[in-house]
Design an enzyme around this catalytic site. Structure first.
Site, PDB file in Angstrom:
ATOM      1  N   GLY A 145       0.758  -1.253   0.000  1.00 13.06           N
ATOM      2  CA  GLY A 145       0.000   0.000   0.000  1.00 13.06           C
ATOM      3  C   GLY A 145       0.775   1.282   0.000  1.00 13.06           C
ATOM      4  O   GLY A 145       0.197   2.362  -0.176  1.00 13.06           O
ATOM      5  N   ARG A 155       3.128  -1.604  -5.834  1.00 13.39           N
ATOM      6  CA  ARG A 155       3.346  -0.331  -6.513  1.00 13.39           C
ATOM      7  C   ARG A 155       4.718   0.284  -6.207  1.00 13.39           C
ATOM      8  O   ARG A 155       5.399   0.780  -7.096  1.00 13.39           O
ATOM      9  CB  ARG A 155       2.242   0.650  -6.087  1.00 13.39           C
ATOM     10  CG  ARG A 155       2.192   1.926  -6.897  1.00 13.39           C
ATOM     11  CD  ARG A 155       1.245   2.928  -6.221  1.00 13.39           C
ATOM     12  NE  ARG A 155      -0.076   2.389  -5.972  1.00 13.39           N
ATOM     13  CZ  ARG A 155      -1.090   2.430  -6.845  1.00 13.39           C
ATOM     14  NH1 ARG A 155      -0.922   3.009  -8.011  1.00 13.39           N
ATOM     15  NH2 ARG A 155      -2.265   1.909  -6.530  1.00 13.39           N
ATOM     16  N   ARG A 196      -5.514   3.320 -15.672  1.00 10.39           N
ATOM     17  CA  ARG A 196      -5.544   4.064 -14.408  1.00 10.39           C
ATOM     18  C   ARG A 196      -6.146   5.466 -14.526  1.00 10.39           C
ATOM     19  O   ARG A 196      -6.947   5.854 -13.664  1.00 10.39           O
ATOM     20  CB  ARG A 196      -4.154   4.117 -13.768  1.00 10.39           C
ATOM     21  CG  ARG A 196      -3.618   2.738 -13.376  1.00 10.39           C
ATOM     22  CD  ARG A 196      -2.388   2.815 -12.492  1.00 10.39           C
ATOM     23  NE  ARG A 196      -2.696   3.358 -11.194  1.00 10.39           N
ATOM     24  CZ  ARG A 196      -2.448   4.585 -10.791  1.00 10.39           C
ATOM     25  NH1 ARG A 196      -1.839   5.433 -11.581  1.00 10.39           N
ATOM     26  NH2 ARG A 196      -2.792   4.969  -9.606  1.00 10.39           N
ATOM     27  N   CYS A 204     -12.824   4.335 -28.858  1.00 12.01           N
ATOM     28  CA  CYS A 204     -14.112   5.015 -28.981  1.00 12.01           C
ATOM     29  C   CYS A 204     -14.797   5.172 -27.634  1.00 12.01           C
ATOM     30  O   CYS A 204     -15.831   4.560 -27.371  1.00 12.01           O
ATOM     31  CB  CYS A 204     -15.008   4.231 -29.930  1.00 12.01           C
ATOM     32  SG  CYS A 204     -14.183   3.902 -31.471  1.00 12.01           S
TER      33      CYS A 204
HETATM   34  C1  LIG Z   1      -2.890  -5.091  -3.936  1.00 12.18           C
HETATM   35  C2  LIG Z   1      -2.375  -5.715  -2.751  1.00 12.18           C
HETATM   36  C3  LIG Z   1      -1.075  -5.440  -2.318  1.00 12.18           C
HETATM   37  C4  LIG Z   1      -0.163  -4.442  -2.997  1.00 12.18           C
HETATM   38  O1  LIG Z   1      -0.570  -3.129  -2.852  1.00 12.18           O
HETATM   39  P1  LIG Z   1       0.353  -1.932  -3.365  1.00 12.18           P
HETATM   40  O2  LIG Z   1      -0.417  -0.718  -3.052  1.00 12.18           O
HETATM   41  O3  LIG Z   1       0.534  -2.135  -4.833  1.00 12.18           O
HETATM   42  O4  LIG Z   1       1.638  -2.009  -2.619  1.00 12.18           O
HETATM   43  C5  LIG Z   1      -0.610  -6.115  -1.207  1.00 12.18           C
HETATM   44  N1  LIG Z   1      -1.398  -7.006  -0.536  1.00 12.18           N
HETATM   45  C6  LIG Z   1      -2.646  -7.283  -0.926  1.00 12.18           C
HETATM   46  C7  LIG Z   1      -3.438  -8.277  -0.176  1.00 12.18           C
HETATM   47  C8  LIG Z   1      -3.190  -6.644  -2.037  1.00 12.18           C
HETATM   48  O5  LIG Z   1      -4.429  -6.915  -2.404  1.00 12.18           O
END
Ligand SMILES: *Cc1c(COP(=O)(O)O)cnc(C)c1O
Length: 411
Positions: free
Chosen positions: A237, A274, A310, A340
């Protein structure tokens, strides 16, 4: 690893215009050194504790990229049988693979058990029952953690906030202890951890710490009931800098804050996606046409929302830069694709230097949730992917052909 030298934009030591000429557009381009450096930042932050950094491979499941991470000693956070398959193929040790997801099918559970993955992050009581049954049939014990919804609401797009009350994810906070007591009675289940993941593109440490403290309470209560939780899986996250001026906490800052919440004897799993691959990948586009319409300037490129969804899906911002610095004068333009749909854009109202027809643009920081979320909408063949390492470039995915589009169809 992007920088201008004189008038040319380089990724590592390669001119992006050369990549465009050699491999065509639209093309995803990745920097190997950026991936390594991002991963090493996590590794360094982990030094004082035992545990695993599991790359969230839903962000980018390209085999060559998974292989780099497996080679660096990463584990993998997977969300489907297909991802487990890709990770095993790329060389991840199955005992470093964790598997989350609210809707694991019986086939996927069986495949994961057969593959001997490390643990299931279980998201409902009914899922626990099924895993127990299947493991029993296979004469196996399934390692599990419960994914707990800690009810925190980080400041991010609502589609990627996953740890607040009322989302589909995880076991509701108030049922967490009951889940562990239920698991204790299951013959084919072995409880190894606790998991939470509050969302994505989070730019502050505070919500992570709030969640960690709530999880710590559950750990204490579960352990008072005579069970032992050895792994704390803190999810992913951490955000990246998409826009100038955005401030991003370092993995070290995040991880040390989380460590301080839990006891010293715990092992940790982090699941960054990410923040490992986001700023290591970019999308090369060619300007096909320019036009003025309704008092606005449009740059029509060969990159569509099927290649990078995105901006359309999350209203996400990606900085867009011409790969040659030839003009000073700027014009406000919308950068759009050929599809389109009015939602088919990469950027709106961008002040960009005047570019000619045929020039190349780079949609930056598209390595995460880019290629992985792409589709064939409008029957556009999946694009090419190129990996850069120093002076070298390597095609890691061929551009698909029209034939590929209909490969599985039965007429
Ligand atoms: C999507 C996800 C991640 C990765 O999240 P990022 O924001 O890309 O780091 C990690 N753990 C779980 C369970 C996820 O669904």
């Amino acid at each position: 690893m992007l920088k201008f030298r004189n008038d040319d934009l380089y990724i590592e030591n390669v001119k992006l215009s050369d990549i465009a000429k050699e491999y065509g557009t639209s093309t995803y381009v990745y920097s190997k050194q950026q991936i390594i450096s991002n991963f090493e930042n996590y590794k360094k932050a982990m030094v004082l504790r035992d545990g695993l950094i599991c790359f969230a491979c839903k962000t980018n499941s390209s085999g060559a990229i998974l292989k780099i991470l497996a080679g660096l000693g990463a584990g993998a956070d997977t969300t489907s049988g297909g991802e487990i398959y890709r990770c095993l193929k790329a060389g991840f040790n199955p005992s470093n693979i964790v598997y989350a997801g609210v809707g694991k099918t019986a086939e996927e559970i069986e495949y994961a058990l057969k593959s001997k993955i490390f643990m299931f992050n279980v998201e409902s009581f009914e899922e626990l029952d099924i895993i127990d049954k299947i493991a029993g049939k296979m004469k196996r014990k399934a390692n599990i953690a419960f994914r707990i919804n800690p009810y925190v609401n980080p400041d991010t797009h609502s589609y990627i906030a996953t740890g607040k009350k009322g989302t589909k994810f995880g076991i509701p906070y108030e049922d967490a202890v009951k889940a562990y007591l239920t698991a204790k009675k299951k013959k084919n289940i072995s409880v190894v951890g606790i998991h939470y993941h509050i969302g994505s593109q989070i730019l502050e440490v505070e919500p992570f710490v709030v969640a960690a403290k709530k999880i710590k309470k559950i750990v204490d209560e579960v352990e008072m009931n005579g069970m032992w939780i050895s792994y704390i899986d803190c999810g992913g996250g951490l955000g990246i800098k998409y826009e100038k001026g955005e401030k991003v906490p370092s993995p070290k800052c995040l991880i040390s804050e989380i460590f301080s919440v839990f006891d010293k004897d715990k092992k940790f799993i982090f699941e960054p996606g990410r923040s490992i691959i986001g700023n290591a990948g970019h999308l090369l586009a060619k300007v096909l046409y320019r036009k003025m319409s309704g008092g606005k300037s449009f740059l029509i490129t060969d990159v569509g929302m099927n290649d990078l969804i995105r901006p359309t899906l999350y209203d996400a911002y990606h900085e867009i830069v011409p790969v040659k610095k030839t003009r000073v004068k700027k014009v406000r333009s919308d950068v759009v694709g050929p599809i389109c749909e009015s939602g088919d854009f990469m950027g709106k109202d961008r002040m960009l230097p005047i570019v000619d027809q045929g020039e190349y643009l780079l949609v930056t920081c598209a390595g995460a949730y880019g290629a992985a979320m792409s589709s064939e909408y409008n029957s556009r063949p999946p694009l090419a992917e190129v990996l850069v390492d120093g002076k070298q470039t390597k095609l890691i995915r061929k551009r698909a052909s029209y034939k590929d589009l209909v490969f599985n169809e039965i007429l």
